[in-house]
Scaffold this motif. Structure first.
Motif, PDB file in Angstrom:
ATOM      1  N   ALA A  85     -24.744  10.463  13.668  1.00 21.70           N
ATOM      2  CA  ALA A  85     -26.122  10.235  14.108  1.00 21.70           C
ATOM      3  C   ALA A  85     -27.078  11.205  13.421  1.00 21.70           C
ATOM      4  O   ALA A  85     -28.171  10.817  12.974  1.00 21.70           O
ATOM      5  N   ALA A  86     -26.685  12.470  13.315  1.00 19.84           N
ATOM      6  CA  ALA A  86     -27.538  13.475  12.674  1.00 19.84           C
ATOM      7  C   ALA A  86     -27.730  13.146  11.193  1.00 19.84           C
ATOM      8  O   ALA A  86     -28.833  13.298  10.650  1.00 19.84           O
ATOM      9  N   ALA A  87     -26.679  12.688  10.535  1.00 22.16           N
ATOM     10  CA  ALA A  87     -26.775  12.319   9.116  1.00 22.16           C
ATOM     11  C   ALA A  87     -27.701  11.120   8.944  1.00 22.16           C
ATOM     12  O   ALA A  87     -28.505  11.077   8.012  1.00 22.16           O
ATOM     13  N   ALA A  88     -27.588  10.138   9.832  1.00 17.20           N
ATOM     14  CA  ALA A  88     -28.452   8.957   9.761  1.00 17.20           C
ATOM     15  C   ALA A  88     -29.917   9.360   9.929  1.00 17.20           C
ATOM     16  O   ALA A  88     -30.799   8.858   9.216  1.00 17.20           O
ATOM     17  N   LYS A  89     -30.186  10.291  10.846  1.00 15.91           N
ATOM     18  CA  LYS A  89     -31.562  10.763  11.054  1.00 15.91           C
ATOM     19  C   LYS A  89     -32.067  11.529   9.831  1.00 15.91           C
ATOM     20  O   LYS A  89     -33.216  11.366   9.418  1.00 15.91           O
ATOM     21  N   ALA A  90     -31.198  12.356   9.237  1.00 15.78           N
ATOM     22  CA  ALA A  90     -31.592  13.122   8.049  1.00 15.78           C
ATOM     23  C   ALA A  90     -31.904  12.182   6.889  1.00 15.78           C
ATOM     24  O   ALA A  90     -32.884  12.379   6.164  1.00 15.78           O
ATOM     25  N   ALA A  91     -31.092  11.150   6.714  1.00 18.69           N
ATOM     26  CA  ALA A  91     -31.327  10.176   5.642  1.00 18.69           C
ATOM     27  C   ALA A  91     -32.651   9.455   5.870  1.00 18.69           C
ATOM     28  O   ALA A  91     -33.440   9.275   4.933  1.00 18.69           O
ATOM     29  N   LYS A 100     -27.102   6.686  -0.180  1.00 23.06           N
ATOM     30  CA  LYS A 100     -27.777   7.546  -1.155  1.00 23.06           C
ATOM     31  C   LYS A 100     -27.852   8.979  -0.658  1.00 23.06           C
ATOM     32  O   LYS A 100     -27.659   9.933  -1.423  1.00 23.06           O
ATOM     33  N   TRP A 101     -28.134   9.167   0.628  1.00 20.43           N
ATOM     34  CA  TRP A 101     -28.245  10.501   1.181  1.00 20.43           C
ATOM     35  C   TRP A 101     -26.904  11.227   1.118  1.00 20.43           C
ATOM     36  O   TRP A 101     -26.832  12.372   0.666  1.00 20.43           O
ATOM     37  N   VAL A 102     -25.828  10.564   1.524  1.00 22.58           N
ATOM     38  CA  VAL A 102     -24.498  11.181   1.492  1.00 22.58           C
ATOM     39  C   VAL A 102     -24.085  11.476   0.049  1.00 22.58           C
ATOM     40  O   VAL A 102     -23.541  12.546  -0.244  1.00 22.58           O
ATOM     41  N   ALA A 103     -24.357  10.567  -0.871  1.00 21.63           N
ATOM     42  CA  ALA A 103     -24.017  10.801  -2.276  1.00 21.63           C
ATOM     43  C   ALA A 103     -24.740  12.034  -2.803  1.00 21.63           C
ATOM     44  O   ALA A 103     -24.148  12.853  -3.520  1.00 21.63           O
ATOM     45  N   LYS A 104     -26.010  12.205  -2.442  1.00 18.92           N
ATOM     46  CA  LYS A 104     -26.774  13.375  -2.883  1.00 18.92           C
ATOM     47  C   LYS A 104     -26.205  14.644  -2.271  1.00 18.92           C
ATOM     48  O   LYS A 104     -26.032  15.652  -2.961  1.00 18.92           O
ATOM     49  N   VAL A 105     -25.900  14.624  -0.985  1.00 16.93           N
ATOM     50  CA  VAL A 105     -25.341  15.802  -0.317  1.00 16.93           C
ATOM     51  C   VAL A 105     -24.004  16.192  -0.952  1.00 16.93           C
ATOM     52  O   VAL A 105     -23.761  17.368  -1.245  1.00 16.93           O
ATOM     53  N   LEU A 106     -23.144  15.208  -1.205  1.00 18.14           N
ATOM     54  CA  LEU A 106     -21.854  15.496  -1.832  1.00 18.14           C
ATOM     55  C   LEU A 106     -22.024  16.001  -3.265  1.00 18.14           C
ATOM     56  O   LEU A 106     -21.332  16.936  -3.692  1.00 18.14           O
TER      57      LEU A 106
END
Length: 113
Positions: A85-91, A100-106
């Motif tokens: 949920a926190a990752a979805a909100k950050a994205a 895209k957000w997870v790919a950038k973080v990784l």
């Protein structure tokens, strides 16, 4: 379509021309192991590529180790729902899809290693 690559058994090879030796030079991409080969024609290049991959797989079998495979680009994670949920909100705050957000973080996390 990229005209400078060839695939075989899940492996992709780059193809470039060496004007000094007048040959096509190939290297298997997206794996740490170095596999190179060449050919004087596209047909010979393709045959050399196939032989290089078949030899690599056979050598790994002889050494009783798994041949390295290129990453598919697909990643399934099981994480705590609160982290999800926190990752979805950050994205969403950054106006990006979750992918895209997870790919950038990784990418950011692995660039510093």
């Amino acid at each position: 379509m990229n005209n400078n690559v060839m695939t075989y058994k899940g492996y992709t090879a780059s193809m470039s021309y060496d004007p000094d030796d007048k040959i096509l030079v190939g290297r298997v991409m997206d794996i740490a192991d170095i596999i190179g080969f060449h050919g004087e024609s596209v047909a010979e290049f393709e045959q050399s590529f196939h032989e290089a991959i078949d030899d690599y797989i056979a050598a790994c079998a002889k050494l009783e180790q798994e041949p390295e495979k290129p990453a598919s680009g697909k990643l399934m994670l099981r994480i705590d729902p609160s982290i999800h949920a926190a990752a979805a909100k950050a994205a969403a705050r950054e106006g990006q899809s979750m992918n895209k957000w997870v790919a950038k973080v990784l990418a950011d996390a692995t660039a510093h290693r």
